[in-house]
Write a protein that holds these residues in place. Structure first.
Motif, PDB file in Angstrom:
ATOM      1  N   GLN A   1       0.825  -1.198   0.000  1.00 12.96           N
ATOM      2  CA  GLN A   1       0.000   0.000   0.000  1.00 12.96           C
ATOM      3  C   GLN A   1       0.863   1.252   0.000  1.00 12.96           C
TER       4      GLN A   1
ATOM      5  N   ARG B   1     -14.208  -3.000  -0.631  1.00  8.32           N
ATOM      6  CA  ARG B   1     -13.195  -2.252   0.125  1.00  8.32           C
ATOM      7  C   ARG B   1     -13.551  -2.209   1.604  1.00  8.32           C
ATOM      8  N   HIS B   2     -12.515  -2.276   2.435  1.00 10.09           N
ATOM      9  CA  HIS B   2     -12.712  -2.183   3.887  1.00 10.09           C
ATOM     10  C   HIS B   2     -11.509  -1.468   4.493  1.00 10.09           C
ATOM     11  N   ARG B   3     -11.776  -0.528   5.369  1.00 10.15           N
ATOM     12  CA  ARG B   3     -10.696   0.168   6.079  1.00 10.15           C
ATOM     13  C   ARG B   3     -10.713  -0.304   7.517  1.00 10.15           C
TER      14      ARG B   3
ATOM     15  N   PRO C   1      -8.192   2.005  -3.487  1.00  7.22           N
ATOM     16  CA  PRO C   1      -9.404   1.932  -2.673  1.00  7.22           C
ATOM     17  C   PRO C   1      -9.909   3.297  -2.203  1.00  7.22           C
TER      18      PRO C   1
ATOM     19  N   TRP D   1      -6.192   0.058   4.325  1.00  6.11           N
ATOM     20  CA  TRP D   1      -7.231  -0.406   3.404  1.00  6.11           C
ATOM     21  C   TRP D   1      -7.017  -1.870   3.068  1.00  6.11           C
TER      22      TRP D   1
ATOM     23  N   VAL E   1      -8.760  -4.899   0.435  1.00  3.63           N
ATOM     24  CA  VAL E   1      -9.647  -5.075  -0.712  1.00  3.63           C
ATOM     25  C   VAL E   1      -9.864  -6.574  -0.919  1.00  3.63           C
TER      26      VAL E   1
END
Length: 138
Positions: free
Chosen positions: A14, A81-83, A41, A89, A91
């Protein structure tokens, strides 16, 4: 495969801010390679699967958003997507409809992905001189 089934995690490194330039220097790669195996994301963040990803980065796009495109396959998987609580992040790839065995997977990279692919950003060395870009193609 059932609808909403999880296929896998989009793995990679990332990057934030100025990430295209940083990524190209760190990985010693041309921008094209980083762009082709990446997912953004959120604005200012992207996950590069180049040299660090898994098989999910190889799922083909169902569309390139080209006027010349005809008879595109139907999208059957999507990005989720998720944080997390640490602000990282994540994915995932999920099935958006039932997928029979041996059917190809097709995902939507999004129109912005294809716009960027058609007009790539140039990466310049920190010691940039005389307008000569740095990369594998030069």
């Amino acid at each position: 495969m059932s609808q909403w089934e999880l296929l896998g995690h989009y793995a990679g490194k990332q990057y934030r801010d100025n990430s295209y330039q940083q990524g190209a220097r760190v990985m010693g790669a041309a921008l094209a390679n980083i762009d082709r195996y990446s997912f953004a994301p959120a604005h200012g963040v992207f996950i590069s699967a180049y040299r660090e990803g898994n098989i999910t980065s190889l799922i083909n796009a169902f569309s390139t958003y080209s006027d010349k495109e005809k008879n595109s396959p139907e999208q059957n998987v999507s990005f989720l997507r998720h944080r997390n609580q640490q602000g990282q992040w994540m994915v995932f790839i999920i099935a958006i409809k039932p997928i029979p065995a041996n059917e190809s997977l097709w995902i939507d990279y999004g129109e912005q992905y294809w716009q960027a692919a058609r007009a790539p950003i140039e990466i310049f060395d920190d010691n940039f001189e005389a307008g000569i870009p740095v990369g594998d193609d030069f």
